[in-house]
Scaffold this motif. Structure first.
Motif, PDB file in Angstrom:
ATOM      1  N   ASP A  76       0.840  -1.205   0.000  1.00  0.00           N
ATOM      2  CA  ASP A  76       0.000   0.000   0.000  1.00  0.00           C
ATOM      3  C   ASP A  76       0.873   1.252   0.000  1.00  0.00           C
ATOM      4  O   ASP A  76       0.575   2.239  -0.690  1.00  0.00           O
ATOM      5  CB  ASP A  76      -0.910   0.009   1.232  1.00  0.00           C
ATOM      6  CG  ASP A  76      -2.084  -0.956   1.098  1.00  0.00           C
ATOM      7  OD1 ASP A  76      -2.369  -1.389  -0.043  1.00  0.00           O
ATOM      8  OD2 ASP A  76      -2.699  -1.279   2.125  1.00  0.00           O
ATOM      9  N   ALA A  77       1.966   1.202   0.776  1.00  0.00           N
ATOM     10  CA  ALA A  77       2.870   2.346   0.832  1.00  0.00           C
ATOM     11  C   ALA A  77       3.510   2.615  -0.518  1.00  0.00           C
ATOM     12  O   ALA A  77       3.784   3.772  -0.871  1.00  0.00           O
ATOM     13  CB  ALA A  77       3.945   2.112   1.890  1.00  0.00           C
ATOM     14  N   PRO A  85       8.262   8.405   5.043  1.00  0.00           N
ATOM     15  CA  PRO A  85       9.629   8.129   5.481  1.00  0.00           C
ATOM     16  C   PRO A  85       9.687   6.887   6.370  1.00  0.00           C
ATOM     17  O   PRO A  85       8.668   6.491   6.959  1.00  0.00           O
ATOM     18  CB  PRO A  85      10.019   9.395   6.247  1.00  0.00           C
ATOM     19  CG  PRO A  85       8.744  10.086   6.552  1.00  0.00           C
ATOM     20  CD  PRO A  85       7.781   9.723   5.489  1.00  0.00           C
ATOM     21  N   PRO A  86      10.856   6.255   6.480  1.00  0.00           N
ATOM     22  CA  PRO A  86      10.959   4.962   7.179  1.00  0.00           C
ATOM     23  C   PRO A  86      10.425   4.968   8.598  1.00  0.00           C
ATOM     24  O   PRO A  86       9.756   4.005   9.011  1.00  0.00           O
ATOM     25  CB  PRO A  86      12.465   4.686   7.158  1.00  0.00           C
ATOM     26  CG  PRO A  86      12.974   5.410   5.970  1.00  0.00           C
ATOM     27  CD  PRO A  86      12.146   6.645   5.868  1.00  0.00           C
ATOM     28  N   ASP A  87      10.695   6.011   9.376  1.00  0.00           N
ATOM     29  CA  ASP A  87      10.242   6.018  10.768  1.00  0.00           C
ATOM     30  C   ASP A  87       8.722   5.997  10.856  1.00  0.00           C
ATOM     31  O   ASP A  87       8.139   5.251  11.663  1.00  0.00           O
ATOM     32  CB  ASP A  87      10.815   7.221  11.519  1.00  0.00           C
ATOM     33  CG  ASP A  87      10.502   8.550  10.821  1.00  0.00           C
ATOM     34  OD1 ASP A  87      10.359   8.557   9.588  1.00  0.00           O
ATOM     35  OD2 ASP A  87      10.402   9.577  11.524  1.00  0.00           O
ATOM     36  N   GLU A  88       8.072   6.785  10.012  1.00  0.00           N
ATOM     37  CA  GLU A  88       6.604   6.819  10.022  1.00  0.00           C
ATOM     38  C   GLU A  88       6.026   5.525   9.459  1.00  0.00           C
ATOM     39  O   GLU A  88       5.018   5.007   9.967  1.00  0.00           O
ATOM     40  CB  GLU A  88       6.105   8.021   9.223  1.00  0.00           C
ATOM     41  CG  GLU A  88       6.475   9.363   9.819  1.00  0.00           C
ATOM     42  CD  GLU A  88       5.958  10.524   8.994  1.00  0.00           C
ATOM     43  OE1 GLU A  88       5.148  10.283   8.072  1.00  0.00           O
ATOM     44  OE2 GLU A  88       6.373  11.674   9.257  1.00  0.00           O
ATOM     45  N   LEU A  89       6.642   5.009   8.408  1.00  0.00           N
ATOM     46  CA  LEU A  89       6.135   3.798   7.774  1.00  0.00           C
ATOM     47  C   LEU A  89       6.221   2.600   8.714  1.00  0.00           C
ATOM     48  O   LEU A  89       5.255   1.841   8.864  1.00  0.00           O
ATOM     49  CB  LEU A  89       6.911   3.520   6.487  1.00  0.00           C
ATOM     50  CG  LEU A  89       6.520   2.272   5.703  1.00  0.00           C
ATOM     51  CD1 LEU A  89       5.038   2.287   5.353  1.00  0.00           C
ATOM     52  CD2 LEU A  89       7.363   2.166   4.434  1.00  0.00           C
ATOM     53  N   ARG A 193       9.724   4.322  16.444  1.00  0.00           N
ATOM     54  CA  ARG A 193       9.662   5.441  15.493  1.00  0.00           C
ATOM     55  C   ARG A 193      10.636   6.547  15.872  1.00  0.00           C
ATOM     56  O   ARG A 193      11.406   7.040  15.045  1.00  0.00           O
ATOM     57  CB  ARG A 193       8.240   6.007  15.458  1.00  0.00           C
ATOM     58  CG  ARG A 193       8.051   7.164  14.484  1.00  0.00           C
ATOM     59  CD  ARG A 193       6.853   8.013  14.867  1.00  0.00           C
ATOM     60  NE  ARG A 193       7.074   8.666  16.156  1.00  0.00           N
ATOM     61  CZ  ARG A 193       6.107   9.259  16.864  1.00  0.00           C
ATOM     62  NH1 ARG A 193       4.867   9.275  16.411  1.00  0.00           N
ATOM     63  NH2 ARG A 193       6.377   9.840  18.030  1.00  0.00           N
ATOM     64  N   ASP A 194      10.653   6.923  17.157  1.00  0.00           N
ATOM     65  CA  ASP A 194      11.511   8.013  17.598  1.00  0.00           C
ATOM     66  C   ASP A 194      12.991   7.632  17.515  1.00  0.00           C
ATOM     67  O   ASP A 194      13.845   8.465  17.190  1.00  0.00           O
ATOM     68  CB  ASP A 194      11.156   8.426  19.023  1.00  0.00           C
ATOM     69  CG  ASP A 194       9.773   9.063  19.122  1.00  0.00           C
ATOM     70  OD1 ASP A 194       9.200   9.402  18.066  1.00  0.00           O
ATOM     71  OD2 ASP A 194       9.276   9.213  20.255  1.00  0.00           O
ATOM     72  N   LEU A 199      18.172   8.376  14.583  1.00  0.00           N
ATOM     73  CA  LEU A 199      19.273   7.855  13.781  1.00  0.00           C
ATOM     74  C   LEU A 199      19.287   8.476  12.387  1.00  0.00           C
ATOM     75  O   LEU A 199      20.349   8.770  11.827  1.00  0.00           O
ATOM     76  CB  LEU A 199      19.173   6.335  13.668  1.00  0.00           C
ATOM     77  CG  LEU A 199      19.420   5.550  14.968  1.00  0.00           C
ATOM     78  CD1 LEU A 199      19.099   4.074  14.763  1.00  0.00           C
ATOM     79  CD2 LEU A 199      20.865   5.709  15.426  1.00  0.00           C
ATOM     80  N   MET A 200      18.096   8.670  11.826  1.00  0.00           N
ATOM     81  CA  MET A 200      17.999   9.262  10.495  1.00  0.00           C
ATOM     82  C   MET A 200      18.456  10.715  10.480  1.00  0.00           C
ATOM     83  O   MET A 200      18.828  11.244   9.425  1.00  0.00           O
ATOM     84  CB  MET A 200      16.551   9.187   9.996  1.00  0.00           C
ATOM     85  CG  MET A 200      16.080   7.781   9.663  1.00  0.00           C
ATOM     86  SD  MET A 200      14.262   7.663   9.572  1.00  0.00           S
ATOM     87  CE  MET A 200      13.866   8.942   8.384  1.00  0.00           C
TER      88      MET A 200
END
Length: 215
Positions: A76-77, A85-89, A193-194, A199-200
């Motif tokens: 879906d993404a 972005p990866p953290d949200e996904l 996520r945080d 790290l990002m």
């Protein structure tokens, strides 16, 4: 004789899968018998065997269902341009997976993390389950790799890293987070996520000059 509705059949199948998942989380796959599952779900052997031929089929169905829902979320993404972005996904996908199983409790704590931990040792003795896991995680890795390629095309991620390397790293982060919940207790997905977000945020070349001289 009235026909049983599909809704009833689906609900009964769900009941069996959820009861089996709690049993497997409690004692592991190897130590759980079909009699344990029958007792947990409160159904007769005939009612359960109508849906599943035995413990191995139950295990495979549970694993396939979880990995299928993860793969579908990543697919879906992929339909978004660019993907979140990866953290949200990761937070969204993991939150959906855990939320769908939040009613499965063992001693008042979520059973799903313990179930995940029980899967891995079982693959050492159960080649059929190992094959299901390889196929399922293979599809998740492929979906993640495609998302990474979209990030790279959008300039959101450096282009000199192999997408599959990122995919494997993200899967490892999620599995590690679930393992920690099994050991240390429940934690909201915002923790992962945080951590990923922090790290990002680090610059690509972050080693201090004095450290590089010592190295």
């Amino acid at each position: 004789m009235a026909r049983v509705s599909q809704e009833h059949l689906d609900a009964r199948r769900r009941q069996i899968l959820d009861g089996a998942a709690v049993c497997f989380a409690r004692n592991g796959f190897h130590a759980t018998s079909m009699q344990d599952v029958l007792k947990e779900v409160g159904l007769s052997a005939g009612a359960v065997y109508r849906y599943f031929s035995g413990k191995e089929e139950l295990i495979a169905a549970i694993v396939s269902e979880v990995l299928g829902s993860v793969r579908a979320a990543f697919e879906d993404a992929l339909r978004q341009s660019p993907p979140p972005p990866p953290d949200e996904l990761v937070a969204a996908v993991l939150g959906t997976v855990l939320g769908a199983r939040e009613s499965l409790l063992l001693d008042g704590r979520p059973a799903f993390p313990r179930l995940v931990i029980q899967v891995w040792p079982e693959t050492l003795r159960n080649e059929e389950l190992a094959a299901v896991l390889r196929e399922g995680y293979g599809s998740v890795r492929a979906a993640w790799a495609k998302i990474v390629e979209d990030y790279q095309r959008a300039g959101m991620m450096r282009p000199d890293v192999e997408p599959d390397h990122v995919a494997r790293t993200m899967i490892a982060a999620v599995l590690g987070f679930i393992a920690q919940q099994s050991l240390f207790g429940p934690a909201p997905v915002e923790v992962l996520r945080d951590g990923l977000r922090a790290l990002m945020s680090m610059p690509g070349d972050h080693a201090p000059a004095e450290r590089s001289q010592l190295g």
